[in-house]
Scaffold this active site. Structure first.
Site, PDB file in Angstrom:
ATOM      1  N   ASP A   1      -7.958  -3.646  -4.515  1.00 23.52           N
ATOM      2  CA  ASP A   1      -7.595  -5.063  -4.330  1.00 23.52           C
ATOM      3  C   ASP A   1      -6.985  -5.329  -2.951  1.00 23.52           C
ATOM      4  O   ASP A   1      -6.912  -4.444  -2.104  1.00 23.52           O
ATOM      5  CB  ASP A   1      -6.653  -5.527  -5.443  1.00 23.52           C
ATOM      6  CG  ASP A   1      -5.254  -4.964  -5.308  1.00 23.52           C
ATOM      7  OD1 ASP A   1      -5.123  -3.847  -4.774  1.00 23.52           O
ATOM      8  OD2 ASP A   1      -4.290  -5.643  -5.719  1.00 23.52           O
TER       9      ASP A   1
ATOM     10  N   ASP B   1      -4.032  -5.589  -1.617  1.00 19.81           N
ATOM     11  CA  ASP B   1      -2.985  -4.726  -1.054  1.00 19.81           C
ATOM     12  C   ASP B   1      -3.156  -3.260  -1.425  1.00 19.81           C
ATOM     13  O   ASP B   1      -2.292  -2.435  -1.128  1.00 19.81           O
ATOM     14  CB  ASP B   1      -1.603  -5.216  -1.490  1.00 19.81           C
ATOM     15  CG  ASP B   1      -1.389  -5.090  -2.988  1.00 19.81           C
ATOM     16  OD1 ASP B   1      -2.368  -5.246  -3.737  1.00 19.81           O
ATOM     17  OD2 ASP B   1      -0.255  -4.836  -3.415  1.00 19.81           O
TER      18      ASP B   1
ATOM     19  N   ASP C   1      -3.319  -1.537  -4.362  1.00 14.04           N
ATOM     20  CA  ASP C   1      -2.718  -0.797  -5.474  1.00 14.04           C
ATOM     21  C   ASP C   1      -3.580  -0.817  -6.741  1.00 14.04           C
ATOM     22  O   ASP C   1      -3.376  -0.009  -7.636  1.00 14.04           O
ATOM     23  CB  ASP C   1      -1.270  -1.253  -5.761  1.00 14.04           C
ATOM     24  CG  ASP C   1      -1.160  -2.738  -6.043  1.00 14.04           C
ATOM     25  OD1 ASP C   1      -2.184  -3.443  -5.940  1.00 14.04           O
ATOM     26  OD2 ASP C   1      -0.041  -3.190  -6.357  1.00 14.04           O
TER      27      ASP C   1
HETATM   28  C1  G1P Z   1      -0.220  -8.736 -13.456  1.00 11.52           C
HETATM   29  C2  G1P Z   1      -0.642  -7.627 -14.383  1.00 11.52           C
HETATM   30  C3  G1P Z   1       0.394  -6.539 -14.387  1.00 11.52           C
HETATM   31  C4  G1P Z   1       0.643  -6.051 -12.969  1.00 11.52           C
HETATM   32  C5  G1P Z   1       0.980  -7.216 -12.076  1.00 11.52           C
HETATM   33  C6  G1P Z   1       1.097  -6.810 -10.617  1.00 11.52           C
HETATM   34  O1  G1P Z   1       0.988  -9.296 -13.907  1.00 11.52           O
HETATM   35  O2  G1P Z   1      -0.856  -8.097 -15.688  1.00 11.52           O
HETATM   36  O3  G1P Z   1      -0.031  -5.482 -15.204  1.00 11.52           O
HETATM   37  O4  G1P Z   1       1.680  -5.123 -12.933  1.00 11.52           O
HETATM   38  O5  G1P Z   1      -0.029  -8.211 -12.164  1.00 11.52           O
HETATM   39  O6  G1P Z   1      -0.100  -6.277 -10.132  1.00 11.52           O
HETATM   40  P1  G1P Z   1       1.041 -10.636 -14.771  1.00 11.52           P
HETATM   41  O7  G1P Z   1       0.351 -11.709 -13.982  1.00 11.52           O
HETATM   42  O8  G1P Z   1       0.305 -10.364 -16.028  1.00 11.52           O
HETATM   43  O9  G1P Z   1       2.513 -10.878 -14.982  1.00 11.52           O
HETATM   44 ZN    ZN Z   2      -2.232  -5.385  -5.778  1.00 13.92          ZN
END
Ligand code: G1P
Ligand code: ZN
Length: 566
Positions: free
Chosen positions: A280, A282, A284
């Protein structure tokens, strides 16, 4: 160089509360007068970084270079002794986590909104990481938020901007600035973890029968991907695409899933590519996708956990200390943990919840269903790490079975034949009215407090399957290391066949509300290959229908269909 610390008057802005992963808003919001400055000063007010070293990096999205200069001005005025900055303001999130740890910095500020689109009309984000290299825990982000509510001034040192395109050592008023190569420390790290010679050998000896394609989605991982897949592993130029980071990600949505990484999916199918992967904005997140074989992130982490101690040098040496997943992630990894006699922790959504367990030596490999996979080599999830982990495992599996070619599909099928399969899917309803989302949550809370759904049976019209509700609960978590409590982390409906549905509000959206529905159904290995190797949507059809029906989700949200299915 002479400098002066200037105090600038300001007023608090509402809503500077960091979400699941930092403060994310539209660029236009960050561009308001004093908005970014307020939040940056609030970090320095909440965390004493006087005389300390901090890392600055990010995914290179629009508004990053300006914000690096803002952090230098404010950080320097607040006494930061040294800034370590990624060249051109670039450090992927995992690379930044590594740099914080490797150079023993006291923290880091990452400029990213992860997989959210970038550009003048899209999103920006600022995230604070602590000295273990991981996202700040809630007690720190809450403190930052408190500071944003009462801020009345911020400090700056006004000096000419630093040229971020030149590596080296510089001074900035009372502070030192080191601009580092964005990629090299990270490549060294991965070379110390994985069996690069084994992977290279496998890829070279299977140049025609095992083609690889990595898609950087015009996010930050392009240069990392090139350094690893082309320079270190010797793959041809054509095995990376969209590898130039762009401030607006080329107008795309840099989120590696079946919807947004369609360019990768189409090329993999058209050109018979055996191993496709994407990361993605950034760096991760990751997606693993081979011809005709999509690996759900829940399966991906289970498979890595299954093979790690045997195939990956880092775990062969240090052992696998424990496993973990976020609550909405499927229980596939639990099955692996059980067989191997390992602890498998279940934490709330958000990578920050894994950090304490890792620091305590109780966790080696973990994942989230949201395309996040990683280990204790750093304190962030790591997209490129996961891709190389898969290549390492496949190279090893093929070395063990030289008479057949084991690709993604074969590895998945072998895994299901041993452990059974947790069919998993997530439905996202993005940017729905907040009122509707809250009504849905409230209605489920009524079921939780009155028990009105318990023991009710629901039949799917299309498949005829019957699901009987076993219970409905709210997920609360107590951190086993520091005892901190996080409440209301998702509402879980369980059925008496072990299936479940989870409803959760997103904490990363920059506008409106986003509702996520997670659906999971376990099929034991004894069901046989015809059942186990079905398409996931087919395996879950009846349960999804029942989940939508019993929650009245479409009515509450005013949406017939989700925006994204993963
Ligand atoms: C979303 C994902 C979560 C992840 C976060 C950051 O968060 O569901 O698992 O850690 O992005 O990448 P959410 O939008 O559901 O709070
Ligand atoms: Zn990310």
């Amino acid at each position: 160089m002479s400098y002066q610390v200037k105090e600038v008057k300001t007023k608090p802005y509402d809503g500077q509360k960091p979400g699941t992963s930092g403060l994310r808003k539209r660029v236009k919001v960050f561009q308001q007068e004093h908005y970014t400055e307020n939040f940056v000063q609030a970090i320095f007010d909440a965390v004493d970084l006087n005389g300390k070293t901090i890392v600055i990096g990010g995914d290179g999205r629009f508004f990053s270079p300006e914000t690096v200069q803002t952090i230098l001005k404010i950080g320097s005025a607040n006494g930061v002794a040294k800034f370590i900055v990624g060249k051109d303001s670039i450090l992927s999130t995992p690379a930044a986590s590594n740099v914080i740890r490797k150079y023993k910095a006291d923290g880091g500020i990452l400029l990213t909104a992860s997989h959210n689109p970038g550009g003048p009309n899209a999103d920006f984000g600022i995230k604070y990481n602590v000295s273990n290299g991981g996202p700040a825990p809630e007690n720190v982000t809450n403190k930052i938020f408190e500071k944003t509510k009462t801020i009345s001034s911020y400090k700056v040192i006004e000096l000419a901007p630093i040229d971020l395109s030149k590596k080296g050592f510089f001074t900035y008023g009372p502070s030192n600035v080191e601009i580092i190569d964005s990629v090299s420390d990270y490549v060294q790290l991965l070379e110390s973890i994985f069996d690069f010679p084994l992977i290279k050998n496998f890829l070279q000896s299977h140049a025609d029968s095992f083609k690889v394609l990595f898609d950087g989605m015009h996010g930050v991982t392009g240069p990392y991907g090139r350094a690893i897949f082309i320079d270190a592993l010797g793959l041809p130029e054509t095995s990376v695409q969209n590898a130039v980071p762009l401030p607006d990600f080329g107008g795309g949505h840099p989120d590696p899933n079946l919807t947004y990484a369609h360019e990768l999916v189409e090329r993999v199918e058209r050109e018979n590519i055996h191993f496709g992967a994407a990361s993605d904005g950034d760096g991760d997140r990751n997606m693993i996708y081979g011809k005709g074989a999509f690996v759900t992130p829940s399966d991906s982490v289970a498979i890595i956990a299954d093979w790690a101690a045997e195939a990956i040098p880092y775990f062969k040496k240090g052992g696998v200390k424990g496993l973990a997943r976020s609550m909405p992630t499927s229980a596939q990894i639990d099955k692996v943990a059980k067989k191997k006699g390992l602890e498998c922790a279940v934490v709330p959504t958000g990578w920050k919840f894994f950090g304490n367990l890792m620091d305590a030596g109780r966790l080696s490999i973990c994942g989230e269903e949201s395309f996040g996979t990683g280990s204790d080599h750093i304190r962030e999830k790591d997209g490129v790490w996961a891709v190389v982990a898969w290549l390492n495992i496949l190279a090893y599996a093929n070395q063990q079975s030289p008479n057949e070619l084991i690709g993604i599909k074969e590895l998945l099928e072998k895994h299901y034949a041993v452990y059974g399969r947790s069919f998993f899917s997530r439905y996202d309803y993005e940017e729905v009215p907040a009122v509707g989302a809250q009504s849905l949550v409230d209605a489920i809370n009524v079921h939780i407090s009155t028990g009105s759904l318990a023991s009710t049976s629901h039949v799917s019209k299309s498949t005829g399957q019957k699901f009987t509700v076993a219970g409905v609960t709210n997920f609360d978590y107590t951190d086993p290391i520091d005892g901190s409590i996080s409440r209301n982390q998702g509402q879980i409906v369980t059925f008496d066949d072990g299936s479940r549905v989870v409803f959760r509000l997103s904490g990363t959206g920059s506008q409106g509300a986003t509702v996520r529905m997670y659906v999971e159904r376990y099929v034991p290995a004894s069901a046989g290959p015809a059942e186990l190797n079905k398409d996931a949507q087919e395996g879950l059809k009846g349960l999804i229908e029942v989940a939508l029906q019993l929650s009245n989700l479409p009515e509450f949200l005013g949406r017939e269909k989700p925006t994204v299915i993963t």
